[in-house]
Design a protein around this motif. Structure first.
Motif, short mmCIF file in Angstrom:
data_model
loop_
_atom_site.label_atom_id
_atom_site.label_comp_id
_atom_site.label_asym_id
_atom_site.label_seq_id
_atom_site.Cartn_x
_atom_site.Cartn_y
_atom_site.Cartn_z
N HIS A 1 1.00 -1.25 0.23
CA HIS A 1 0.16 0.03 -0.15
C HIS A 1 0.91 1.25 0.03
CE1 HIS A 1 -3.61 2.24 0.69
NE2 HIS A 1 -3.20 2.94 1.79
N VAL B 1 2.03 1.84 -3.49
CA VAL B 1 1.28 2.45 -4.46
C VAL B 1 0.96 3.86 -4.19
CG1 VAL B 1 -1.46 2.18 -4.86
CG2 VAL B 1 -0.06 0.18 -4.64
N ARG C 1 0.79 -2.29 -12.69
CA ARG C 1 -0.24 -2.74 -11.51
C ARG C 1 -0.51 -1.96 -10.57
NH1 ARG C 1 1.64 -9.43 -11.57
NH2 ARG C 1 1.00 -9.81 -13.57
N LEU D 1 -4.24 0.09 -9.26
CA LEU D 1 -4.58 0.04 -7.98
C LEU D 1 -4.75 1.65 -7.30
CD1 LEU D 1 -2.60 -2.71 -6.14
CD2 LEU D 1 -5.09 -2.65 -6.71
N ASP E 1 -9.00 -2.86 -11.38
CA ASP E 1 -8.14 -3.78 -11.01
C ASP E 1 -6.83 -4.01 -11.16
OD1 ASP E 1 -8.85 -7.01 -10.47
OD2 ASP E 1 -7.62 -6.93 -12.05
N GLU E 2 -6.22 -4.43 -10.23
CA GLU E 2 -4.69 -4.58 -10.20
C GLU E 2 -4.01 -5.17 -11.49
OE1 GLU E 2 -0.78 -6.75 -8.00
OE2 GLU E 2 -2.73 -6.62 -6.85
#
Length: 317
Positions: free
Chosen positions: A21, A24, A149, A153, A158-159
């Motif tokens: 997380h 990301v 990916r 996110l 969707d990843e």
């Protein structure tokens, strides 16, 4: 923002949801604010990097007549050799002070894209050149899969949203040689004039010294310098368009060195990650609201690429 943020892909690859997380959030924030990150933890090892640079130097030191036989007419410079000064930035007529090579996609057997791309060009004089180029291409592509990916996110997709678009995509590995500057450049020519990249993301090897500059949102040029173990990775125009400018494609350039260093070469090796040509670059609904209205007309990746290659002077109208 006055410097390029650094992130570590090993956070995203870890089994720790908090680290994933964190990655990301960090890369998403960087791409919204400046469009560039320096990335550690990629899939290129030191040995492969060293071998690639050796082979690239070996190629560009070949005689011009030898290199010229690998310049293939009629394919817009998409494979093989592109000679000095042939490419220019969008909106400029002065050619960039560089020569380069293109490795292209190694399409999976039975793919519908098998006949879509020109064949890769084999350099007869250098038996390891194409093998090492393919290995580097595939490790950079693998790195790019995970970066996309994470970005999927970040924008609420969707990843694995991008996976099918980049499998067998029209990606390019471009070893670039900026030769020594022997005369005063004409018409303000620089090694690479200010431009945005065409593609989804660019993964750049060779940003360890001064030369690459990025224009921040205040219009200031800042140096983009990676550590020895980092790739510089930026958003391209396709991804910026697809995300309605939520993720920003940032203008950048490679400036000429100080005059006392004109006698030196510079090498850099960007990997331009492209999707398949029928991917729709329509602005994603997740990136449109009353404060961020739709900015771009619908277009496919293939049509957008063709438009830009014309603008760069690589394809004639």
């Amino acid at each position: 923002m006055q410097q390029i943020p650094s992130v570590d892909l090993r956070d995203f690859l870890s089994d720790d949801p908090a680290r994933k997380h964190k990655f990301v959030n960090e890369i998403g924030k960087a791409y919204e604010e400046i469009g560039f990150v320096a990335l550690k933890g990629h899939f290129l090892d030191d040995q492969l990097v060293g071998e690639l640079y050796d082979e690239v130097r070996n190629f560009f030191t070949l005689p011009l007549e030898t290199k010229a036989k690998y310049e293939i007419p009629g394919i817009g410079g998409q494979r093989g050799y592109v000679s000095f000064g042939k490419e220019h930035a969008k909106g400029r007529s002065a050619g960039d002070l560089k020569e380069f090579w293109h490795f292209g996609q190694y399409v999976s057997e039975g793919s519908k894209w098998e006949g879509e791309y020109p064949d890769n060009v084999i350099v007869e004089e250098l038996p390891k050149f194409n093998t090492v180029g393919k290995q580097a291409y595939q490790m950079l592509e693998k790195t790019g899969v995970y970066v996309l990916r994470a970005l999927a996110l970040h924008i609420g997709l969707d990843e694995f949203y991008f996976d099918n678009y980049i499998k067998d995509g029209n990606s390019i590995l471009r070893p670039i040689h900026y030769p020594p500057i022997t005369d005063e450049p004409k018409d303000g020519a620089v090694r690479a004039a200010a431009h945005g990249d065409i593609n989804l993301i660019t993964l750049l090897m060779g940003a360890q010294g001064k030369g690459l500059q990025v224009q921040n949102h205040e219009g200031q040029w800042i140096d983009a310098i990676a550590q020895d173990d980092e790739l510089m990775i930026n958003v391209g125009d396709m991804l910026s368009r697809h995300t309605n400018n939520k993720l920003k494609s940032t203008i950048h350039q490679v400036v000429n060195p100080p005059r006392e260093l004109w006698g030196t070469s510079r090498f850099s090796i960007p990997f331009f990650m492209h999707p398949v040509s029928d991917m729709k670059l329509d602005c994603l609904p997740q990136c449109i609201d009353e404060n961020n209205p739709k900015l771009y007309e619908d277009i496919t990746a293939g049509d957008f690429l063709n438009e830009r290659l014309v603008e760069l002077g690589l394809i004639k109208k």
